[in-house]
Design an enzyme around this catalytic site. Structure first.
Site, PDB file in Angstrom:
ATOM      1  N   LYS A 110       2.809 -15.391   7.570  1.00  0.00           N
ATOM      2  CA  LYS A 110       2.709 -15.556   8.855  1.00  0.00           C
ATOM      3  C   LYS A 110       1.055 -16.067   9.393  1.00  0.00           C
ATOM      4  O   LYS A 110       1.033 -16.278  10.240  1.00  0.00           O
ATOM      5  CB  LYS A 110       2.606 -13.926   9.560  1.00  0.00           C
ATOM      6  CG  LYS A 110       4.023 -13.487   9.656  1.00  0.00           C
ATOM      7  CD  LYS A 110       4.089 -12.237  10.208  1.00  0.00           C
ATOM      8  CE  LYS A 110       5.666 -11.921  10.542  1.00  0.00           C
ATOM      9  NZ  LYS A 110       5.802 -10.716  11.709  1.00  0.00           N
ATOM     10  N   ASP A 151       6.912 -11.165  18.563  1.00  0.00           N
ATOM     11  CA  ASP A 151       6.809  -9.711  17.895  1.00  0.00           C
ATOM     12  C   ASP A 151       6.526  -8.857  19.102  1.00  0.00           C
ATOM     13  O   ASP A 151       6.664  -7.907  19.439  1.00  0.00           O
ATOM     14  CB  ASP A 151       6.015  -9.527  16.856  1.00  0.00           C
ATOM     15  CG  ASP A 151       6.667  -9.982  15.705  1.00  0.00           C
ATOM     16  OD1 ASP A 151       7.908  -9.774  15.417  1.00  0.00           O
ATOM     17  OD2 ASP A 151       6.028 -10.070  14.365  1.00  0.00           O
TER      18      ASP A 151
END
Length: 294
Positions: A75, A111
């Site tokens: 990420k 997210d």
């Protein structure tokens, strides 16, 4: 009988990269949505070791991959390999969704959208007088902090046990407007913070399967949560967690991590398909069936 989907040379590729990636639930919900929409796409999990990340991304460009999700451990590492990242992903310092636009890789972070979706719809309130208390200060907490800021919370408290990591977490927001409402607190402060919490979020892995009897908070600590507060656990197995069971006993509203998982997937699929509506209920139901929660 459902018509069997044939994968051909025209089938468009989307997927998820990570290491390991076998446990990912994303293929379950995305392929269910694709089948429902009758589109010639397939969503695949790609196990990619860290040292192969750069060459894999170049390979994806070469074979015309439409976009992909990014999970642990890529990420952060993916960021220098992208042509551009959205300000939100920049603020969080992590990318979970990449799309191919004008022959360039563009990264974002869904997210945040996943986290705030139930707080903007089902449990919608005016948050600007409210206090959020976030347990944990890892990567997941970063998306939650950004989400709470976007919702307009007056005060965002992040509580952690490791003082050094906690201070680094606080400092990392210094160049962002988020730092104005953000405060980092040591775990000992919780007894003061829980009675003020309108939203209490668990971003730690405590209570996740197989440790289903554990909770990040003791029964005594959670007893001070105000009635009507929202307790939100990013964990989705078990459903509900010990943390949410205890919170519900105090009269709190419980939200589990399954909804965040679904909604971050919804946001990603909208980007890849370039369309405003995707079958949310189909995605949610596919996960519930797969996890045996139905």
């Amino acid at each position: 009988m459902t018509k069997e989907r044939l994968i051909t040379g025209k089938t468009k590729l989307i997927g998820v990269i990570g290491h390991p990636v076998e446990h990912s639930l994303s293929p379950v919900m995305h392929n269910a949505a694709i089948a429902h929409l009758g589109l010639d796409y397939v969503y695949l999990p790609f196990p990619i070791e860290p040292q192969n990340l750069e060459v894999a991304i170049a390979g994806f460009a070469a074979i015309g991959v439409v976009g992909f999700n990014v999970t642990i451990p890529h990420k952060q590492a993916i960021i220098p390999l992208l042509s551009e990242i959205t300000p939100l992903a920049q603020a969080i310092g992590a990318v979970n969704t990449v799309s191919r636009q004008d022959n360039k890789w563009v990264g974002t972070n869904t997210d945040i959208e996943g986290f705030i979706a139930p707080l903007q719809t089902t449990y919608k309130q005016d948050w600007n007088q409210k206090v959020a208390v976030i347990l944990g200060n890892g990567g997941a907490a970063r998306a939650v902090v950004a989400g709470c800021h976007q919702l307009g919370f007056a005060k965002i408290h992040v509580v952690g046990r490791n003082v050094q990591k906690l201070q680094e977490f606080g400092k990392s927001w210094n160049n962002s407007t988020i730092s104005e409402n953000l405060q980092v607190d040591q775990w000992e402060e919780l007894s003061k913070l829980i009675p003020q919490a309108n939203l209490l979020v668990n971003t730690t892995p405590i209570g996740m399967y197989p440790n289903v009897d554990k909770s990040p908070l003791s029964v005594e600590e959670i007893a001070n949560l105000p009635t009507g507060a929202i307790a939100y656990d990013l964990i989705y197995i078990p459903k509900p967690t010990q943390f949410l069971k205890q919170a519900e006993k105090q009269g709190a509203i419980a939200i589990d991590g399954l909804e965040m998982l679904v909604q971050q997937g919804v946001a990603a699929l909208k980007i890849w398909l370039q369309q405003e509506t995707v079958p949310v209920e189909v995605m949610r139901q596919a996960l519930i069936n797969h996890l045996g929660l139905g």
